[in-house]
Design an enzyme around this catalytic site. Structure first.
Site, mmCIF file in Angstrom:
data_model
loop_
_atom_site.group_PDB
_atom_site.id
_atom_site.type_symbol
_atom_site.label_atom_id
_atom_site.label_comp_id
_atom_site.label_asym_id
_atom_site.label_seq_id
_atom_site.Cartn_x
_atom_site.Cartn_y
_atom_site.Cartn_z
ATOM 1 C CG ASP A 45 -9.903 -30.484 44.908
ATOM 2 O OD1 ASP A 45 -9.361 -30.490 43.801
ATOM 3 O OD2 ASP A 45 -9.428 -29.914 45.907
ATOM 4 C CD GLU B 165 -7.591 -33.675 41.993
ATOM 5 O OE1 GLU B 165 -6.904 -33.091 41.143
ATOM 6 O OE2 GLU B 165 -8.066 -33.106 42.995
#
Length: 706
Positions: A343, A379
């Protein structure tokens, strides 16, 4: 209580079959107390007097699995200097393998008074915070082996443990919303029938359920608020939280592996749940604030924040890097997971200010013999300056391709001048990845994910409808590149509903015929809706859970998706490991003839054709005889030739198939307009009608070698 010196490594609580070794890093501590808790929260404090390299350690011969514990760290409290030791707060072990309980938002969790932040709050947080748990590391893995699939064979399925299982009628009620529920044969069978090869779980590291959300009758549903990087989240445990969650998670991985499905974890190493300078003291802050967190230079009372959550971990600290890499290795070696999706990964690359592709974190991953061998998905953005880094990660890494998502959405909603970029995206985005020596599999292709509209909502809403979140519509992305097909939200208009169903099939078809690695968001194959809410991070309820009660249209979409995944699986030409020769983003001819770009009239695309602002249709020829790489055993890969007829125009268009040199005959295998039965045959040069906003896939079978 008897205590032996123990060892400074490994960090955390390590049970050896007889007793437990405890080890905690703190470079600022003056004293460290290990606190053992019984079932009534009665505390026994044991001072750790052995210190080696800033690691405080001791061995307790009688400490057994299930023992709850925490730490009290005595040391300087001077927030202006970034020092926040506070022995009145019972602290979680950063290396805890299991965590019991949840915080309740009590004022004692904070080191200041709410009514006067300058005044110190020394109220004891015991009874209001979470506690670490000693675990038994033994588990009978049997003959467990990782499926070990290459990226180009992968079809990833992003799912939420609770959202996927909470409403499934075949899962016993007591197992719904849990790891055991996710391991239930009903879920495993659904994934297997769909053709999924990798299950990407949204955060399962122990996270904090934000008190401010609970105060509004909401909760942290997604889980991007980690506090324990080694502990499976206890809220997903069916059988207990005194270490049972570890066994339960391992059983989930074992069940998926038995079905040939990899398990990838969505991990949040960029920040923790302790928030900004006004946040609670739960673990890292009270142990060694300056070693774990990135502070504002010259204003050490505040945290440098590139995540939008209040803090960022200090990626130039060797102790933070050790924490993250130890965590990654633990989940691979002890929990048997097969990869990670990071993330806000750009934050991990920040050493000083800019995103540095060659930062220490990537150097460490590159040389690590364990971490470097599993799937690593970034990401590739954060909220800091220069944080959008699609295409900017090192060769080991794959990336969520945000440009793929945006371009494919624009193409199918009819935006002008998208044809050239659309061609680049469906052929693996060589413009983003080839210059660093990466291959098409560096692109994790997706149209939807947990963050944003579901696929059904993408074709049903022009605007977000996030009123249920209680933020006045201020949360969530406002520019969704969505199109409601003529009506906002649910409608009885059959024409609109038919178009929406076709658009969902168009998106899924595009995803599965694109080079790269496809990722499907859970429930998109079922036509799942969130009623226009594009940010259900706080909606732990039926709005976000998958509804398994399917109507006829949803059942039809599920069957269509199964056929699509099977089409990709059966045709290597759709999942090549190398880029096509040539320049697909501008319609360049391929030197190898492995791909050709044709107009609906069957002519080669010219520069003018690519540049037409109103052009929304094209044909793509994929040469199954020109796959450059050998198979796993060195055999030559030969496939059928495929012809993709894509029409994003609102009007039906008559396509003219290319000449016999491309294929003497073509068989119809898929049509997203659902108006033609598969199996029809066409001769070279035939005219084929493609309905408005639809895809037709034709196959020319290769001649059997004599």
């Amino acid at each position: 209580m008897q205590i032996w010196p123990g060892r400074p490594y490994p960090l955390g609580a390590t049970f050896d079959g007889t007793g437990t070794n405890f080890a905690l890093f703190s470079s600022v501590a003056e004293r460290v107390e290990l606190c053992l808790l019984d079932d009534d929260d009665v505390e026994t404090r044991v001072e750790l007097t052995e210190v080696d390299g800033y690691v405080w350690h001791g061995y307790l011969p009688g400490a057994q699995p299930g023992q709850r514990y925490g730490y009290r760290v005595h040391g300087p409290y001077d927030p202006a200097q970034g020092l926040r030791c506070d022995p009145s707060k019972l602290l979680l072990d950063p290396y805890a393998k299991a965590i019991d309980g949840q915080i309740d938002g009590d004022a004692s969790l904070f080191s200041y008074r709410f009514d006067n932040p300058e005044e110190r709050n020394t109220d004891d947080s015991l009874g209001h915070t979470m506690t670490s748990v000693v675990v038994n590391p033994y588990f009978d893995w049997g003959y467990d082996r990782p499926p070990d699939r290459d990226y180009h064979e992968s079809v990833i399925y992003e799912a939420h443990v609770k959202g996927m299982t909470q409403r499934h009628p075949e899962i016993p009620e007591e197992l719904r919303g849990t790891y055991a529920g996710m391991a239930h044969p009903a879920i495993v069978q659904h994934l297997s029938d769909l053709g999924i090869t990798a299950l990407e779980l949204m955060p399962v590291h122990q996270f904090v359920n934000d008190p401010h959300l609970q105060g509004k009758g909401l909760s942290n549903y997604w889980g991007y608020n980690s506090i324990g990087f080694f502990a499976p989240h206890n809220g997903y445990a069916a059988y207990g939280t005194r270490g049972e969650q570890v066994q339960e998670f391992k059983s989930l991985v074992k069940a998926m592996h038995e079905a040939g499905i990899e398990v990838i974890l969505d991990v949040v190493y960029n920040h923790t749940a302790e928030g900004n300078h006004m946040g609670p003291t739960l673990s890292f802050r009270g142990i060694d604030n300056t070693s774990y967190y990135r502070l504002v230079e010259g204003d050490e009372a505040h945290y440098f924040d590139t995540t939008g959550t209040g803090n960022s971990l200090l990626m130039r600290s060797p102790h933070t890097l050790q924490l993250i890499t130890d965590s990654l290795r633990y989940w691979v070696e002890e929990m048997h997971v097969d990869g990670f999706r990071f993330d806000l990964a750009s934050t991990l690359a920040r050493e000083l200010h800019a995103v540095d592709r060659l930062s220490s974190f990537f150097d460490i991953v590159q040389q690590d013999p364990v971490i470097s061998q599993v799937k690593l998905i970034a990401e590739p953005w954060d909220v800091g300056e220069g944080g959008y880094q699609v295409g900017g990660f090192p060769p080991l890494w794959t990336e969520w391709n945000g440009q793929y998502r945006d371009t494919v959405r624009d193409f199918w909603r009819g935006e002008p001048s998208t044809l050239a970029e659309f061609a680049s995206r469906i052929t693996g985005s060589s413009d983003l990845y080839e210059h660093t020596g990466r291959r098409p599999v560096a692109s994790i292709n997706f149209v939807t994910a947990h963050d944003g509209f579901t696929l059904r909502d993408l074709v049903s809403y022009n605007e977000k409808h996030n009123e249920a979140n209680g933020e006045g519509g201020a949360d969530g992305e406002s520019h969704n590149r969505s199109w409601n097909c003529g009506a906002e939200g649910p409608t009885d208009d059959p024409k609109v509903n038919r178009l929406r169903a076709r658009q969902q099939r168009n998106f899924l078809t595009t995803l599965l015929i694109s080079q790269g690695v496809p990722m499907i968001a859970h429930g998109d194959e079922l036509g799942r809706t969130q009623e226009g809410n594009n940010n259900v991070y706080c909606q732990d309820n039926e709005l976000s859970w998958v509804d398994w009660d399917l109507d006829e249209d949803q059942a039809s979409l599920l069957e269509f998706t199964r056929k699509l995944v099977a089409l990709r699986r059966d045709h290597p030409v759709l999942r090549r490991r190398r880029f096509f020769a040539g320049s697909p983003q501008h319609g360049g001819e391929s030197e190898l003839g492995d791909i050709e770009w044709l107009t609906p009239g069957g002519e080669h695309m010219s520069d003018e054709d690519w540049d037409l602002s109103y052009a929304r249709s094209l044909m793509v020829f994929l040469n199954g005889q020109a796959i450059p790489e050998p198979g796993a055993r060195g055999e030559r890969i030969v496939d059928d030739d495929l012809l993709l007829l894509l029409n994003a125009d609102a009007r039906a268009i008559d396509f003219t198939l290319p000449g016999a040199d491309f294929g003497a005959r073509w068989e119809h295998v898929l049509d997203t307009s659902s108006r033609r039965a598969a199996g029809r045959r066409f001769a070279a040069g035939a005219r084929v009608r493609v309905e408005g906003r639809s895809v037709l896939v034709l196959l020319s079978p290769r001649e059997e070698e004599q």
